[in-house]
Design an enzyme around this catalytic site. Structure first.
Site, mmCIF file in Angstrom:
data_model
loop_
_atom_site.group_PDB
_atom_site.id
_atom_site.type_symbol
_atom_site.label_atom_id
_atom_site.label_comp_id
_atom_site.label_asym_id
_atom_site.label_seq_id
_atom_site.Cartn_x
_atom_site.Cartn_y
_atom_site.Cartn_z
ATOM 1 N N GLY A 2 0.769 -1.244 0.000
ATOM 2 C CA GLY A 2 0.000 0.000 0.000
ATOM 3 C C GLY A 2 0.795 1.285 0.000
ATOM 4 O O GLY A 2 0.215 2.361 0.163
ATOM 5 N N TYR A 26 3.188 -15.379 -13.730
ATOM 6 C CA TYR A 26 2.354 -14.245 -13.298
ATOM 7 C C TYR A 26 0.892 -14.463 -13.712
ATOM 8 O O TYR A 26 -0.030 -14.275 -12.900
ATOM 9 C CB TYR A 26 2.926 -12.981 -13.938
ATOM 10 C CG TYR A 26 2.238 -11.694 -13.593
ATOM 11 C CD1 TYR A 26 2.380 -11.123 -12.326
ATOM 12 C CD2 TYR A 26 1.471 -11.002 -14.538
ATOM 13 C CE1 TYR A 26 1.774 -9.914 -12.017
ATOM 14 C CE2 TYR A 26 0.870 -9.803 -14.242
ATOM 15 C CZ TYR A 26 1.024 -9.253 -12.980
ATOM 16 O OH TYR A 26 0.424 -8.056 -12.678
#
Ligand code: NAD
Length: 246
Positions: free
Chosen positions: A13, A155
């Site tokens: 974050g 991914y």
């Protein structure tokens, strides 16, 4: 959108998309708890940037790919405010390479970092949400998990898994008043894409409908919408934010 009185947890974050999400929630009034792995300076900068917003940002140094790190994050937020209202699972990495040459360590690192935080943070986060019989989870996938990308089998495998995980969890905890949705960004201007071959970035962007790279704030806007009461009847969905690549 107003998130006053709401507690929001964001993994990864303090940087890139996660930073934009943390700031958007803080400026919408939320008490944000932003987890980061190692960059103390970025965490300090974020704390300063949040000053002036109607909400707050508390940075928590925690490796959320471990149970210990995830519980530290969730417990810190819940102890300070009494609840977890919104959980944004954003932390993720890439280790690109063609499969025939891919090192085992690159396969394992991407699976571990992109999926273990999802498991641990959702598991501990929903325990707090279930007590209140309300809450919202927004998981960050990628268009790689929808349409696939050469050189990103590791991914893409995790980003596709995030979508199916979220659909299953949405069915599991919908009856308890908890919603689970996904945002799948396209090519967004962050450190992650700065590390890619820029010819590849340009090619993808030029092939999109809008013909430009996206900004982290444009992804954050979609996250806030899905976390808000305006999306109260939306769960199990994936919102693609890619300027028309897919
Ligand atoms: P970024 O590299 O700028 O940020 C990733 C963040 O995740 C960093 O802050 C990092 O410290 C954090 N992180 C990684 N492992 C962690 C761990 N174990 N514990 C705690 N934090 C950890 O990348 P970004 O571009 O902002 O990407 C954010 C998310 O968006 C990722 O999940 C990424 O896959 C996804 N995404 C990005 C793009 C893009 O174009 N940038 C496109 C599609 C999806």
């Amino acid at each position: 959108m107003n998130f006053s009185g709401k507690t929001v947890v964001v993994t990864g974050g303090t940087r890139g998309i996660g930073r934009a999400v943390s700031l958007a929630f803080a400026f919408a009034g939320a008490a944000v708890f932003a987890a980061y792995l190692q960059d103390d300076a970025a965490a300090d900068r974020l704390n300063e940037e949040a000053i002036g917003g109607s909400g707050t940002i508390t940075t928590v140094k925690a490796d959320v790919s471990s149970q210990a790190g995830a519980t530290l994050l969730i417990d810190t937020a819940a102890a300070a405010t009494g609840a977890i209202d919104v959980l944004v699972n954003n932390a993720g990495i890439i280790r690109d390479g063609y499969l025939a040459m891919m090192a085992d360590s690159d396969w394992e690192a991407v699976l571990h970092t992109n999926l273990s935080p999802l498991f641990h943070c959702c598991k501990w986060g929903i325990r707090k949400m279930m007590a209140k019989r309300s809450g919202v989870i927004v998981n960050i996938s990628s268009i790689a998990g929808i349409s696939g990308t050469a050189g990103q089998t590791n991914y893409s495998a995790t980003k596709g898994a995030i979508i199916s995980f979220s659909k299953s969890l949405a069915r599991e905890i919908g009856p308890m008043g908890i919603r689970v949705n996904v945002v799948a960004p396209g090519m967004i201007a962050t450190d992650m894409t700065a590390g890619l071959r820029q010819e590849l970035v340009s090619k993808v962007v030029q092939g999109s409908a809008l013909g430009r790279i996206g900004q982290p704030e444009e992804v954050a806007a979609a996250v806030l919408f899905l976390a808000s009461d305006q999306a109260a009847y939306i769960t199990g969905q994936t919102l693609v934010v890619d300027g028309g690549i897919v």
